[in-house]
Scaffold this active site. Structure first.
Site, short mmCIF file in Angstrom:
data_model
loop_
_atom_site.label_atom_id
_atom_site.label_comp_id
_atom_site.label_asym_id
_atom_site.label_seq_id
_atom_site.Cartn_x
_atom_site.Cartn_y
_atom_site.Cartn_z
N TYR A 62 0.98 -1.19 -0.06
CA TYR A 62 -0.12 0.12 -0.08
C TYR A 62 1.07 1.06 -0.01
O TYR A 62 1.78 1.28 0.79
CB TYR A 62 -0.92 -0.01 1.20
CG TYR A 62 -2.06 -1.07 1.16
CD1 TYR A 62 -3.28 -0.72 0.58
CD2 TYR A 62 -1.69 -2.49 1.54
CE1 TYR A 62 -4.26 -1.55 0.77
CE2 TYR A 62 -2.55 -3.32 1.43
CZ TYR A 62 -4.11 -2.87 1.04
OH TYR A 62 -4.89 -4.13 0.93
N GLU A 63 0.43 2.07 -0.82
CA GLU A 63 1.35 3.43 -0.92
C GLU A 63 1.73 4.03 0.46
O GLU A 63 2.52 4.90 0.55
CB GLU A 63 0.95 4.26 -2.15
CG GLU A 63 -0.44 5.03 -1.55
CD GLU A 63 -0.76 5.86 -2.73
OE1 GLU A 63 -0.30 5.97 -3.97
OE2 GLU A 63 -1.91 6.25 -2.85
N SER A 64 0.54 3.79 1.44
CA SER A 64 0.82 4.41 2.50
C SER A 64 1.87 4.10 3.51
O SER A 64 2.42 4.29 4.54
CB SER A 64 -0.67 4.05 3.26
OG SER A 64 -0.97 2.91 3.24
#
Lengths: 277, 305, 305, 277
Positions: free
Chosen positions: D70-72
């Protein structure tokens, strides 16, 4: 790593006011003199050996708020023993923060958070330019020294630089063989202009503490002897420099170490006398 | 699928003659066990990259595995010089050694660029020094905003990086604490990664504290379980730096003959790390135990269903 | 010397009209409490920087504190648009709003350059897109090695960055876990830093796990203790994201009148976060509790005397 | 963030072999089709909503080794529930690694470790170039969309890109209003040359899954309908595209979702039917 090697030390012969000069070593005098220069400073980039003892002494005396940063990644270290290397496990346990070297060099040092960086040197010139790379030609060195480590970025990014080193004709030279860490370049004016044009955060070397005395830098950017350690003579100073010494008038005498300073060094900071005997 | 291998197999499969090899770790977590295995397997023509070559590369250079060093600080911290390396540099004895020299931040920037697939990394260093003359790969770069010029270093992408750590699972998901150096950047920058750990743990231990993971098994080729594999370097919480050995090495390395004798006894003369530890003796090992525990404490990630 | 302050005092002392303000946190740890206090103190002409403006900036923009947004993704994640911001952008209603737009990595690179005192940060992005045309501050930069060109973004140095975290000590030494976003970079890049925490802890708690520290008190100007201060965002291990509110906001913000009514009731109508939490009610708060504990476990740093 | 909005869904009317077409929604068909395309992939950059369900379905069926990024900042996430946002706490607890966004974007994405990135779009053209920024002029937008988020770096650095979106005259357009994420640019030849010259790691879009069918890209870099979902017609496809559709011969019919795929979606991945009703 940018630590100076531990200096071989010798008791000082002559007598001076305060503690008898024979009661402390030249290394102890260097440590005490450097520690006192840290009064009022907040964040200090520590080298191992003499600087480490000096910085810890300052924290226990003139600079209780001092935060120790080690280029190995420890911030707010409270070493429980004297570390041999700047990566010793004792600087990690109980530190405020332990970060990657990317972060340490990017955000702490290059980001401008370091007030004082300590450098040692194999050679220094009158303008505080430093060589810790080679003696002789780079391609065919007579002596291969450690090289920059973090020294060159400390010289550029720490707000000011303290140098601790013993002085001799071989170390205090007219021309350094290699410029590892920039000081006042060719003089204060050029240095200020270049530092500003190139956006350096550091203002360069501010103090050089040797076994003979304490130097600051005058308006022209040259080293000036401001204080002579008890027992040292101007003649010794002149004999151990490759250029014509500038001497403050009046020339101070460095106050001798107090009994408390000596106690802290001997009982707490270097009980084995590894650096201070 | 488990990646657990013996050190012998991990080195044989992943280190080849002519490779660029990085055994990283800033004072902390230096994998001497891997260096010694590389010597025993008589690898040749390696380019050895490390910020601080330290004793491990002094030993490897003395053993003849290297043709070149890429580095930023060449010394025995707090003790003095690295004599085997100096003999080759100052006297080409027994052969010259190529040097490619940066500063610490320059090396960190090189690994970072390598890990990030960037063609360069910019930094505020090298101004008005002789380093860019000594190493023409250190180059000025003009900012596209205003007139400022800073310096750039090129990416460093080792063929293989060796990382020592406190623990990993069988897939190579790796956690460490204490000084992190630039192990993470050197690992992500590498084509192949060997992880050497004090302890092999279950995946659940890793997943319990995902912020402690330095890199995932995704980039790891082999996991070697070799307790005490960092000696005479150290592992935070497990054993202390063997400063006595760092001091002793100064005398050992001063002469080629004593250096070779040491290699014969302690590297060629043992089959691997467990024999080395036996030889070191229980007393020496015990003397390096930390004097007490300093627990981090536990934090709560919470269950979210 | 303790830096603990009330939110009112921390905002009054550190946020000034015209400032560049970053309230960071990627979904996680968004400090709504600080945003609301900035609204209550009727700050004006702020430039608001955040990767994802999220509801917090929709509310602040609706309240009229901002003249400009610097961002990379403008939406209500998983729900839809940010209507108060869209009204100003699409219809200049009630006034235009300046936009300065990057991608996520561009914003991260900007904070990184700001924190590192670099004049630019290079990245492999923006190739063959219209983004450099829309924002001329995104500029090509040629590598000094070979012919490659990548893109650069300029440093972002907020006047003040607000960071929400699980815990800090009174000096501002701050620790967090879970998603870290770019809170660290945004804090180091800022002139002033306000830290808002769920829990104030003793310095010894921080020092027990120094690898968990995201930044030191050295860069912190004020520490505010405000539990539940991130709601409707969340705090890993402490409370869940209030997805119901994120969905509800979509209807609230669709009309200027309902938006203002909400601000009147939930921001201007309360004195601060503790009143907001009371108003939210025990049941809503309890519903956001994680369903169980997920302890990280403890590691040993060892005592070295 | 690069997630597409949850698509409004409608049951498919026509009958086809396998599960009766009326027994699943168009969104379920899209999810299943996208999941199957992930067979053999290892590391997938997840958007929220349909891609999240598709990726999780793939992990439970055709791609058990799939790692979710996840880019988070979460890697190896095993979400215990369907997250509304890509920063949900459920993707953190029990993940393999949780890292800063600097690290995620630098080392994982730009470093070339992501095999498949998912993108949504407001507009896409025949070459797979994507707009998620504005409808209308940039300076005076008719509709202001979210913007790039991580989409533009995903398009450039992920080894390949999967697109999931519903097709309509407004979304499948001859000319996109703003290029947020590059696809095959003006055609395969130019795209390959530019990607190579500029050192992109990604080879661009490889699959577009819509509510009507599955597209891949032909040698010229144009989208080609390779499979029609059960219940959809070629006429529907042509009516919802702003250009002349290329259609594979023979044209496949997408196998209907298996009972097991539907069970996983309905009981495990989206029990509330937030995205799939």
């Amino acid at each position: 790593m940018s630590e100076p090697r531990p200096a071989a030390t010798a008791p000082v012969g002559a007598v001076s006011p305060g503690a008898p000069a024979s009661a402390f070593s030249r290394s102890e005098m260097m440590i005490v003199a450097a520690a006192r220069e840290l009064a009022g400073q907040r964040v200090c980039f520590v080298g191992v050996g003499l600087p480490n003892i000096a910085v810890n002494l300052a924290r226990l005396t003139v600079a209780p708020e001092l935060e120790l940063v080690y280029e190995s990644g420890a911030y707010g270290a409270k070493p429980a023993r004297l570390p041999l290397s700047i990566g010793d496990p004792t600087i990690v346990t109980g530190a405020t923060a332990v970060v990657s070297m990317f972060e340490l060099f990017s955000f702490y040092l290059q980001g401008g958070l370091v007030d004082v960086g300590f450098l040692g040197a194999a050679q220094i010139d009158r303008f505080g330019n430093i060589n810790s790379t080679v003696i002789g030609e780079y391609e065919h060195p007579k002596t291969r020294l450690p090289g920059s480590g973090g020294a060159c970025e400390i010289a550029i990014n720490a707000r000011q630089v303290f140098v601790i080193m013993r002085q001799s004709k071989r170390s205090f030279v007219d021309r350094i063989d290699f410029r590892t860490s920039p000081g006042n370049l060719g003089g204060a004016e050029a240095a200020a202009r270049i530092r500003s044009e190139e956006g350096w955060l550091g203002s360069g070397p501010s103090v050089v503490v040797t076994d003979l005395g304490i130097y600051h830098f005058d308006e022209s950017g040259e080293m000036r002897l401001d204080s002579l350690h008890p027992g040292a003579t101007l003649e010794q100073v002149r004999e151990t420099m490759g250029w014509q010494a500038r001497v403050a008038e009046p020339l101070a005498v460095t106050p001798t170490p107090t009994p408390e300073e000596l106690r802290l060094i001997r009982e707490q900071l270097d009980p084995e006398g590894a650096y201070t005997k | 699928m488990s990646k657990v291998k013996s050190m012998r197999d991990a080195v044989a499969a992943n280190v080849h003659d002519g490779d660029v090899v990085a055994i990283e770790g800033f004072t902390h977590l230096i994998c001497f066990a891997a260096g010694h295995e590389i010597i025993r397997q008589r690898k040749r023509d390696l380019t050895l990259a490390r910020l601080t070559p330290d004793l491990i590369y002094d030993q490897m250079v003395a053993a003849g595995v290297a043709r070149k060093l890429v580095f930023s600080w060449l010394g025995n911290p707090g003790v003095g010089g690295l004599h085997a390396i100096r003999r080759r540099v100052e006297d080409a004895d027994p052969a010259p050694l190529e040097l490619e020299e940066y500063s610490h931040f320059g090396m960190v920037g090189r690994y970072t660029a390598g890990a990030s697939n960037l063609p360069f990394f910019p930094l505020r260093s090298y101004f008005e020094t002789d380093l860019p003359k000594a190493n023409p790969l250190i180059r000025p770069i003009k900012s596209p905003y205003g007139d400022e010029t800073v310096y750039a270093v090129p990416p460093l992408k080792p063929d293989v990086t060796v990382v020592h750590a406190q623990r990993a699972d069988a897939d190579g998901n790796t956690q460490m604490w204490g000084l992190l150096g630039c192990q993470k950047e050197a690992a992500f920058a590498a084509e192949r990664v060997i992880v050497v750990v004090e302890e092999l743990v279950d995946e659940a231990v890793i997943r319990a504290d995902p912020n402690r993971t330095v890199f995932p098994g995704l980039i790891v080729d082999a996991v070697v379980v070799e307790p005490f594999g960092a000696h005479p370097s150290y592992v935070q919480g497990a054993y202390d730096r063997d400063n006595r050995f760092y001091r002793d090495w100064d005398a050992i390395a001063r002469e080629a003959a004593t250096t070779q004798a040491w290699l014969d006894e302690w590297v060629y003369g043992v089959s691997g790390r467990s024999e080395y530890v036996d030889k070191l003796g229980a007393e020496r090992v015990a003397s390096l135990k930390p004097s007490g525990e300093a627990p981090s404490g536990s934090v709560d990630y919470g269950v979210y269903k």
